[in-house]
Design a protein around this motif. Structure first.
Motif, PDB file in Angstrom:
ATOM      1  N   LYS A  39       0.812  -1.221   0.000  1.00 25.99           N
ATOM      2  CA  LYS A  39       0.000   0.000   0.000  1.00 25.99           C
ATOM      3  C   LYS A  39       0.849   1.277   0.000  1.00 25.99           C
ATOM      4  O   LYS A  39       0.409   2.319  -0.483  1.00 25.99           O
ATOM      5  CB  LYS A  39      -0.910   0.024   1.234  1.00 25.99           C
ATOM      6  N   GLY A  40       2.060   1.193   0.548  1.00 32.24           N
ATOM      7  CA  GLY A  40       2.854   2.389   0.791  1.00 32.24           C
ATOM      8  C   GLY A  40       3.124   3.265  -0.418  1.00 32.24           C
ATOM      9  O   GLY A  40       2.917   4.488  -0.347  1.00 32.24           O
ATOM     10  N   PRO A  41       3.590   2.703  -1.538  1.00 36.78           N
ATOM     11  CA  PRO A  41       3.905   3.557  -2.683  1.00 36.78           C
ATOM     12  C   PRO A  41       2.719   4.368  -3.196  1.00 36.78           C
ATOM     13  O   PRO A  41       2.881   5.541  -3.560  1.00 36.78           O
ATOM     14  CB  PRO A  41       4.399   2.556  -3.732  1.00 36.78           C
ATOM     15  N   THR A  42       1.533   3.768  -3.206  1.00 34.65           N
ATOM     16  CA  THR A  42       0.350   4.498  -3.668  1.00 34.65           C
ATOM     17  C   THR A  42      -0.016   5.600  -2.697  1.00 34.65           C
ATOM     18  O   THR A  42      -0.297   6.742  -3.096  1.00 34.65           O
ATOM     19  CB  THR A  42      -0.844   3.539  -3.855  1.00 34.65           C
ATOM     20  N   VAL A  43      -0.019   5.290  -1.414  1.00 35.80           N
ATOM     21  CA  VAL A  43      -0.354   6.302  -0.406  1.00 35.80           C
ATOM     22  C   VAL A  43       0.625   7.468  -0.481  1.00 35.80           C
ATOM     23  O   VAL A  43       0.228   8.641  -0.443  1.00 35.80           O
ATOM     24  CB  VAL A  43      -0.355   5.671   1.003  1.00 35.80           C
ATOM     25  N   ASP A  44       1.903   7.159  -0.627  1.00 33.80           N
ATOM     26  CA  ASP A  44       2.911   8.216  -0.674  1.00 33.80           C
ATOM     27  C   ASP A  44       2.775   9.075  -1.930  1.00 33.80           C
ATOM     28  O   ASP A  44       2.807  10.317  -1.859  1.00 33.80           O
ATOM     29  CB  ASP A  44       4.319   7.607  -0.626  1.00 33.80           C
ATOM     30  N   ALA A  45       2.629   8.433  -3.082  1.00 38.94           N
ATOM     31  CA  ALA A  45       2.594   9.169  -4.348  1.00 38.94           C
ATOM     32  C   ALA A  45       1.334  10.014  -4.479  1.00 38.94           C
ATOM     33  O   ALA A  45       1.389  11.197  -4.844  1.00 38.94           O
ATOM     34  CB  ALA A  45       2.702   8.198  -5.526  1.00 38.94           C
ATOM     35  N   VAL A  46       0.193   9.417  -4.172  1.00 42.95           N
ATOM     36  CA  VAL A  46      -1.071  10.155  -4.288  1.00 42.95           C
ATOM     37  C   VAL A  46      -1.143  11.237  -3.212  1.00 42.95           C
ATOM     38  O   VAL A  46      -1.603  12.362  -3.474  1.00 42.95           O
ATOM     39  CB  VAL A  46      -2.267   9.197  -4.194  1.00 42.95           C
ATOM     40  N   GLY A  47      -0.683  10.926  -2.010  1.00 45.45           N
ATOM     41  CA  GLY A  47      -0.698  11.917  -0.937  1.00 45.45           C
ATOM     42  C   GLY A  47       0.130  13.135  -1.267  1.00 45.45           C
ATOM     43  O   GLY A  47      -0.285  14.275  -1.005  1.00 45.45           O
ATOM     44  N   ALA A  48       1.293  12.907  -1.863  1.00 44.70           N
ATOM     45  CA  ALA A  48       2.162  14.030  -2.220  1.00 44.70           C
ATOM     46  C   ALA A  48       1.514  14.898  -3.298  1.00 44.70           C
ATOM     47  O   ALA A  48       1.591  16.132  -3.244  1.00 44.70           O
ATOM     48  CB  ALA A  48       3.509  13.509  -2.697  1.00 44.70           C
ATOM     49  N   ALA A  49       0.866  14.253  -4.274  1.00 45.35           N
ATOM     50  CA  ALA A  49       0.215  15.015  -5.339  1.00 45.35           C
ATOM     51  C   ALA A  49      -0.983  15.797  -4.811  1.00 45.35           C
ATOM     52  O   ALA A  49      -1.211  16.952  -5.197  1.00 45.35           O
ATOM     53  CB  ALA A  49      -0.222  14.070  -6.458  1.00 45.35           C
ATOM     54  N   ALA A  50      -1.750  15.174  -3.918  1.00 40.91           N
ATOM     55  CA  ALA A  50      -2.940  15.845  -3.371  1.00 40.91           C
ATOM     56  C   ALA A  50      -2.569  17.006  -2.466  1.00 40.91           C
ATOM     57  O   ALA A  50      -3.279  18.018  -2.404  1.00 40.91           O
ATOM     58  CB  ALA A  50      -3.798  14.835  -2.614  1.00 40.91           C
ATOM     59  N   GLU A  51      -1.455  16.869  -1.774  1.00 42.59           N
ATOM     60  CA  GLU A  51      -1.041  17.901  -0.820  1.00 42.59           C
ATOM     61  C   GLU A  51      -0.786  19.241  -1.506  1.00 42.59           C
ATOM     62  O   GLU A  51      -1.006  20.309  -0.915  1.00 42.59           O
ATOM     63  CB  GLU A  51       0.212  17.447  -0.075  1.00 42.59           C
ATOM     64  N   VAL A  52      -0.335  19.203  -2.744  1.00 44.53           N
ATOM     65  CA  VAL A  52      -0.015  20.447  -3.447  1.00 44.53           C
ATOM     66  C   VAL A  52      -1.117  20.869  -4.415  1.00 44.53           C
ATOM     67  O   VAL A  52      -0.945  21.824  -5.166  1.00 44.53           O
ATOM     68  CB  VAL A  52       1.326  20.327  -4.198  1.00 44.53           C
ATOM     69  N   ASN A  53      -2.240  20.149  -4.390  1.00 44.76           N
ATOM     70  CA  ASN A  53      -3.378  20.528  -5.243  1.00 44.76           C
ATOM     71  C   ASN A  53      -4.426  21.207  -4.368  1.00 44.76           C
ATOM     72  O   ASN A  53      -5.116  20.545  -3.594  1.00 44.76           O
ATOM     73  CB  ASN A  53      -3.972  19.308  -5.941  1.00 44.76           C
ATOM     74  N   PRO A  54      -4.598  22.517  -4.484  1.00 45.75           N
ATOM     75  CA  PRO A  54      -5.529  23.238  -3.609  1.00 45.75           C
ATOM     76  C   PRO A  54      -6.987  22.909  -3.863  1.00 45.75           C
ATOM     77  O   PRO A  54      -7.849  23.283  -3.055  1.00 45.75           O
ATOM     78  CB  PRO A  54      -5.228  24.713  -3.920  1.00 45.75           C
ATOM     79  N   ASN A  55      -7.292  22.195  -4.958  1.00 42.90           N
ATOM     80  CA  ASN A  55      -8.680  21.852  -5.256  1.00 42.90           C
ATOM     81  C   ASN A  55      -9.189  20.678  -4.429  1.00 42.90           C
ATOM     82  O   ASN A  55     -10.398  20.429  -4.389  1.00 42.90           O
ATOM     83  CB  ASN A  55      -8.830  21.522  -6.749  1.00 42.90           C
ATOM     84  N   ILE A  56      -8.276  19.947  -3.780  1.00 40.57           N
ATOM     85  CA  ILE A  56      -8.665  18.753  -3.024  1.00 40.57           C
ATOM     86  C   ILE A  56      -8.646  19.081  -1.538  1.00 40.57           C
ATOM     87  O   ILE A  56      -7.596  19.365  -0.962  1.00 40.57           O
ATOM     88  CB  ILE A  56      -7.728  17.580  -3.346  1.00 40.57           C
ATOM     89  N   ARG A  57      -9.830  19.030  -0.917  1.00 39.81           N
ATOM     90  CA  ARG A  57      -9.946  19.428   0.489  1.00 39.81           C
ATOM     91  C   ARG A  57      -9.448  18.344   1.437  1.00 39.81           C
ATOM     92  O   ARG A  57      -8.806  18.620   2.445  1.00 39.81           O
ATOM     93  CB  ARG A  57     -11.400  19.773   0.818  1.00 39.81           C
TER      94      ARG A  57
END
Length: 233
Positions: A39-57
């Motif tokens: 699970k780790g690689p997906t959580v890390d990659a998606v989390g990093a992308a979402a963190e810098v996208n202001p459209n995702i609350r």
């Protein structure tokens, strides 16, 4: 605002992160169904992308102990927020075009049952009235292929509109399978079984169906535990 955007991810977390980066419209919650064993690689990659996208609350993760499959993951996304009022479901290897999500948001405002799409069943939205009229996705099409054609046929029988919107979305076709020889080999087997199940259920291949009810009324649709186990990958 989109109430819930759900994405199942089996592998190629880089593509899932790319999809998240393409989100250009407000999303209240992003739900990532991590079907990968690790699970780790997906959580890390998606989390990093979402963190810098202001459209995702908000980002949430579902971590099943096995691959739920396509239909199973889609049902899981709906169950995560069963009150709806509607959901966007997207493949991990989609890239949204500018304005695609805004068009889905606009299309889902009417309360009448309907399903709207910007890339067939690769990026679509459906509302509670649609689920109430058509039902859940059939998880016997496991783990993928034909669950979309099955739902489309059932929508036609229920009189639920299938609305295709203007779109700039792009898709890396079959990226999950192409990235793994093992998965490609398993898909060769499960694809045939899913095709046979579709034919038995509807009396014909997609768009050549003879039945208007499953199995021509001879039996009910029941999720087959043994089938899920045999076809798992």
């Amino acid at each position: 605002m989109i109430p819930l955007l759900g994405v199942p991810v089996l592998n190629r977390e880089d593509l899932a992160a790319r999809m998240v980066c393409s989100v250009d419209h407000p999303v209240d919650e992003l739900l990532v169904v991590v079907n990968a064993t690790d699970k780790g690689p997906t959580v890390d990659a998606v989390g990093a992308a979402a963190e810098v996208n202001p459209n995702i609350r908000k980002v949430s993760y579902s971590l099943p102990s096995f691959n739920l499959g396509c239909g199973g993951s889609w049902n899981h996304i709906i169950r995560h927020r069963p009150a709806g009022p509607w959901w966007v479901i997207v493949n991990a290897d989609i890239v949204f075009g500018a304005g695609d999500l805004a068009r889905l948001d606009d299309a889902m405002q009417p309360e009448a049952a309907h399903l709207a799409t910007v890339f067939e069943f690769g990026a679509f939205a459906l509302n509670t009235a649609c689920v109430d009229a058509v039902g859940w996705f059939d998880e016997n099409f496991h783990p993928m292929y034909f669950e979309d054609k099955d739902y489309e046929h059932r929508m036609r029988q229920a009189g639920v509109p299938y609305v295709k919107l203007e779109s700039g979305a792009t898709h890396d076709t079959s990226s999950t399978i192409r990235s793994s020889p093992r998965l490609a080999a398993r898909n060769n087997d499960t694809f045939m079984h899913n095709s046979r199940y579709y034919f038995d259920k509807w009396g014909g291949s997609p768009y050549q169906e003879r039945f208007t009810v499953p199995f021509d009324g001879a039996r009910k649709v029941v999720t087959d535990r043994g089938r899920l186990a045999r076809q798992a990958w």
